[in-house]
Design an enzyme around this catalytic site. Sequence first.
Site, PDB file in Angstrom:
ATOM      1  N   ARG A   1       0.833  -1.191   0.000  1.00 31.17           N
ATOM      2  CA  ARG A   1       0.000   0.000   0.000  1.00 31.17           C
ATOM      3  C   ARG A   1       0.874   1.250   0.000  1.00 31.17           C
ATOM      4  O   ARG A   1       1.984   1.250   0.540  1.00 31.17           O
ATOM      5  CB  ARG A   1      -0.932   0.019   1.213  1.00 31.17           C
ATOM      6  CG  ARG A   1      -0.217   0.086   2.560  1.00 31.17           C
ATOM      7  CD  ARG A   1      -1.223   0.065   3.685  1.00 31.17           C
ATOM      8  NE  ARG A   1      -0.583   0.150   4.999  1.00 31.17           N
ATOM      9  CZ  ARG A   1      -1.263   0.181   6.148  1.00 31.17           C
ATOM     10  NH1 ARG A   1      -2.578   0.135   6.141  1.00 31.17           N
ATOM     11  NH2 ARG A   1      -0.624   0.239   7.305  1.00 31.17           N
TER      12      ARG A   1
ATOM     13  N   ASP B   1       0.547   5.523   0.887  1.00 31.42           N
ATOM     14  CA  ASP B   1      -0.286   6.440   1.651  1.00 31.42           C
ATOM     15  C   ASP B   1      -1.009   7.438   0.748  1.00 31.42           C
ATOM     16  O   ASP B   1      -0.690   7.572  -0.434  1.00 31.42           O
ATOM     17  CB  ASP B   1       0.573   7.250   2.636  1.00 31.42           C
ATOM     18  CG  ASP B   1       1.296   6.378   3.635  1.00 31.42           C
ATOM     19  OD1 ASP B   1       0.849   5.250   3.878  1.00 31.42           O
ATOM     20  OD2 ASP B   1       2.317   6.843   4.182  1.00 31.42           O
TER      21      ASP B   1
ATOM     22  N   ARG C   1       8.977   7.856   4.544  1.00 31.57           N
ATOM     23  CA  ARG C   1       8.785   9.269   4.862  1.00 31.57           C
ATOM     24  C   ARG C   1       9.432   9.629   6.197  1.00 31.57           C
ATOM     25  O   ARG C   1       9.978  10.723   6.359  1.00 31.57           O
ATOM     26  CB  ARG C   1       7.295   9.600   4.876  1.00 31.57           C
ATOM     27  CG  ARG C   1       6.651   9.550   3.495  1.00 31.57           C
ATOM     28  CD  ARG C   1       5.141   9.674   3.568  1.00 31.57           C
ATOM     29  NE  ARG C   1       4.745  10.906   4.241  1.00 31.57           N
ATOM     30  CZ  ARG C   1       3.508  11.163   4.643  1.00 31.57           C
ATOM     31  NH1 ARG C   1       2.544  10.249   4.464  1.00 31.57           N
ATOM     32  NH2 ARG C   1       3.217  12.300   5.227  1.00 31.57           N
TER      33      ARG C   1
END
Length: 265
Positions: free
Chosen positions: A65, A67, A213
Amino acid sequence: MTSEQSERLATRNIAVTVSYDGRGFSGWQKQNGQVPRGERTVQDEIEKALARMHGHTVPLSGSGRTDAGVHAAGQVANFHTDIESIPAERFIPALNSMLPRDVRIMASREVPRDFHARYSALARTYRFFFYCGKHPLAHELPYVWHLGRWPDIARLNRMAGSLYGEIDCSTFAAAGDQSSSKTRYLYGASFYPEGEKLVFEITANAFLWRMVRSITGTLIHLDSIHASEQEFRRRLESGNRKEAGPTAPGDGLFLWNVRYPGWES
């Protein structure tokens, strides 16, 4: 026909490489099989196109996945099809004709029936783009973190040198990450200039939620205070989420490619 019935009847497994502009999506994956009201996911857009082609629900599995707001150049997904008449490569124009412009199928191939985009993957590579000049063009802004300065690339690479091997990545695990293990195998990370941009590339067997991140934001923060590579390693080895720096914005982050035995996206 249910999705379980259609998958049992399907005789072909198709893997697609997907590019998407993450700005209009709440992420890649539907949550608990549903799309939040008023939001979009990339998985749902492709599954809707597949349902139109097949006349029934066709489940799609992604390599991982991303974000909300994060982009992809080489996301990989697979689905089982009962359509025998279409060559694998023809799923590219067929799906693109039914998909919105911010999702594109870039490649398509037939793969073994037991192939799974997530579980068959050997490694994933992300790239994070920074704009280090003063005035980026307007169309570039959604796809970079505008630093407006050149960081010390040598310092960043000395710190990034610690991101190799089997590592407990708990320091960079987001609070909502539900992974049973926070250990990942990292194949390396590095920074390099590309015109007015700076690129951070990192490869691992898999990543925790928001891990890239968090690492990116921490490295940029430590550079801004002239910290040493020893300080980054100390924070990495602490396993303490509070030692991580600010989380980088999703704008500049791309899932760049996914590697499988014998090929990559």
